[in-house]
Design an enzyme around this catalytic site. Structure first.
Site, short mmCIF file in Angstrom:
data_model
loop_
_atom_site.label_atom_id
_atom_site.label_comp_id
_atom_site.label_asym_id
_atom_site.label_seq_id
_atom_site.Cartn_x
_atom_site.Cartn_y
_atom_site.Cartn_z
N GLY A 48 0.83 -1.20 0.00
CA GLY A 48 0.00 0.00 0.00
C GLY A 48 0.86 1.24 0.00
O GLY A 48 2.03 1.20 0.39
N GLN A 53 2.92 9.94 1.17
CA GLN A 53 4.23 9.26 1.18
C GLN A 53 5.08 9.62 -0.03
O GLN A 53 6.27 9.30 -0.07
CB GLN A 53 4.05 7.75 1.25
N CYS A 91 6.11 -0.18 7.32
CA CYS A 91 5.70 0.96 6.49
C CYS A 91 6.90 1.42 5.67
O CYS A 91 8.00 1.54 6.19
CB CYS A 91 5.22 2.11 7.39
N LEU A 92 6.67 1.68 4.39
CA LEU A 92 7.75 2.12 3.51
C LEU A 92 8.36 3.45 3.98
O LEU A 92 9.50 3.75 3.66
CB LEU A 92 7.24 2.27 2.07
N HIS A 133 -4.21 1.08 7.56
CA HIS A 133 -2.87 1.67 7.64
C HIS A 133 -2.76 2.88 6.70
O HIS A 133 -2.30 3.95 7.10
CB HIS A 133 -1.84 0.59 7.28
N GLU A 134 -3.21 2.70 5.47
CA GLU A 134 -3.10 3.79 4.49
C GLU A 134 -4.05 4.93 4.84
O GLU A 134 -3.72 6.11 4.68
CB GLU A 134 -3.38 3.29 3.07
N HIS A 137 -2.52 7.21 7.22
CA HIS A 137 -1.57 8.14 6.61
C HIS A 137 -2.27 9.43 6.19
O HIS A 137 -1.69 10.53 6.29
CB HIS A 137 -0.93 7.52 5.36
NI NI Z 1 2.71 3.25 5.73
#
Ligand code: NI
Length: 153
Positions: A48, A53, A91-92, A133-134, A137
């Site tokens: 995701g 991000q 998480c990236l 999760h997204e 963000h």
């Molecule tokens: Ni993330």
């Protein structure tokens, strides 16, 4: 289509803490953003990615949990949840950190696609986890603030 640079906590914590704004223009710029986000997510082996991000404060995220079918969510709203699950997340934007986070087992999301068409989808398991999760963000919330304490340590 292009791979964009992913904002990480060590160089963009302030960016990631912002609340993203609703999308009002469903134009080619939005389509380019979503295509780039999909490329960026795949290149980073993520499941995701939220627009914040890649430094864009718009309420958009993409999810692909099976490596094949990608979903895009514009102006998403979680309208229903069922149950709970506790699994390890990463998480990236938060390299090197993993932890167990409690999420709903199943979520129903209302959103729009890149053309502004509204849809509703109910997803479970990893897909539900990724959506939560997204979605966090978009509200400036990172998963590491939700990592459960391990009492055994
Ligand atoms: Ni993330």
């Amino acid at each position: 289509m292009a791979i964009r640079q992913i904002v990480k906590v060590n160089n963009g914590k302030e960016v990631l803490a912002n609340t993203s704004k609703p999308v009002e223009q469903f134009d080619s710029k939005l389509a380019d953003l979503i295509d780039d986000m999909l490329d960026t997510m795949v290149a980073a082996n993520g499941v995701g990615l939220a627009a914040v991000q890649v430094g864009i404060l718009k309420r958009v995220f993409v999810v692909c949990v099976d490596g094949e079918t990608a979903y895009e969510f514009v102006n998403p709203q979680i309208v229903g949840t069922v149950g709970e699950q506790c699994e390890t997340e990463g998480c990236l934007s938060v390299p090197g950190v993993q932890g167990v986070v409690k999420r709903p087992q199943k979520v129903t999301v209302k959103a729009q696609d890149r053309y502004g068409k509204e849809f509703e989808i109910t997803v479970d398991g990893l897909f539900a986890r990724a959506v939560c999760h997204e979605n966090d963000h978009l509200n400036g919330v990172l998963f590491d603030s939700k990592i459960m304490q391990d009492d055994s340590k």
